[in-house]
Design an enzyme around this catalytic site. Sequence first.
Site, PDB file in Angstrom:
ATOM      1  N   CYS A  44       0.825  -1.215   0.000  1.00 50.86           N
ATOM      2  CA  CYS A  44       0.000   0.000   0.000  1.00 50.86           C
ATOM      3  C   CYS A  44       0.853   1.257   0.000  1.00 50.86           C
ATOM      4  CB  CYS A  44      -0.940  -0.005   1.199  1.00 50.86           C
ATOM      5  SG  CYS A  44      -0.091  -0.085   2.792  1.00 50.86           S
ATOM      6  N   HIS A 304      -1.521   0.968   7.266  1.00 49.21           N
ATOM      7  CA  HIS A 304      -2.015   1.167   5.900  1.00 49.21           C
ATOM      8  C   HIS A 304      -1.713   2.587   5.437  1.00 49.21           C
ATOM      9  CE1 HIS A 304      -4.199   0.113   2.368  1.00 49.21           C
ATOM     10  NE2 HIS A 304      -5.224   0.921   2.586  1.00 49.21           N
ATOM     11  N   ASN A 325      -8.215   4.943  -1.626  1.00 52.02           N
ATOM     12  CA  ASN A 325      -7.677   3.678  -1.121  1.00 52.02           C
ATOM     13  C   ASN A 325      -7.138   2.855  -2.291  1.00 52.02           C
ATOM     14  OD1 ASN A 325      -7.014   1.718   0.724  1.00 52.02           O
ATOM     15  ND2 ASN A 325      -9.091   1.364   1.436  1.00 52.02           N
TER      16      ASN A 325
END
Length: 371
Positions: A44, A304, A325
């Site tokens: 990520c 994250h 995201n």
Amino acid sequence: MKKLLCGFALFLASANAISQKYEFQPVKDIPCEPVISQDATGTCWSFSTTSFLEAEILRKTGKHVDLSEMYNVRHTYPKKVYNYVMRQGHAQFGEGGLSHDVIYSAKEFGLMPQSAYSGLTPGSDKYNHQQLEKELEEVAKKNATSKSPDAAQWKAEVSTILDKYMGVEPADFTFEGKKYTAKSFLEMTKLDLSDYVTITSFTQSPFYSNFILDIPDNFAYGSFYNLPLDEFVKNIDNALEKGYTLALDTDVSEPTFSGKAGVAVLPENTADAAAILSEIKPEKNVTQEFRQHEYENFDTQDDHLMHIVGKVKDQKGNLYYKVKNSWGTDAKSVANGGFVYMSVPYLKLKAISVMVHKDGLLPATKKALKI
């Protein structure tokens, strides 16, 4: 009877005022590239920061460029192995990283477009680094515990593993009819990688200092500028208002962070944890002390990274950050087209840090940090 009916009507009105389904309206939208998926990887950090750099290219040049996330990953994995071996196993090893790892990679190795290097092997259309990580970790652990590791040999082994699972990167490539290397492609983007700074807010180091934040994925020992919490948030707001996006490192382990519901919120009452995913509920007041406490007891961790690209508000006027995201756009698993609307209280408590162009900072903050 009339009094009873009136009383019931007032009760219903009160209930509706307290519990309202979210109705979001845009407040600030900064252009960014489409939401994509990191698939079965722990990368990520590259997806978020690469998206951030794409938005910077668009802001500076007006050009839409789809950068390769895996090019940055490809050049960061060997550094993670090196760090683990040279610390003789007394370090973290895994797929995780931070925004500065993308910047470090780009400074040293340049950038590539997705069309030149996808990081997928022939026949694959989704990323999966489970076996890749396993084999890299085996090499790292074997050499970290060796009495006399052969650096040339294990570095070659790492390169072979990366070639097998990520493909061989090209020495040069053609983009929009012109030939580039990774370094010359970076020059074409007009990015000045020295322009980007990371700010945070914790009390273990003095405010307005530059310090190394103690979080597991900071294997590269990157430094962070430390600000009081209110000033940290004001700088995020200032950047967005001026048209700068931000790469966000945050904790998403809370049950009230939901990609499926498309919100990240912080209920004042734990009993509202389920309802607040779909209804407006009162949220916590987050102080500097509470933030520090949650960080030091491990309730807030860096698990994250995403990309802040704007703001929305609900029908009561509460503001939320529009966060891009990297969990794809399948409506069965994510809402809002893959964006998450993060409340201000959630960000104040759970945001580890943000990376931003230095010109997105408040003038007083830049002066205090001597940037």
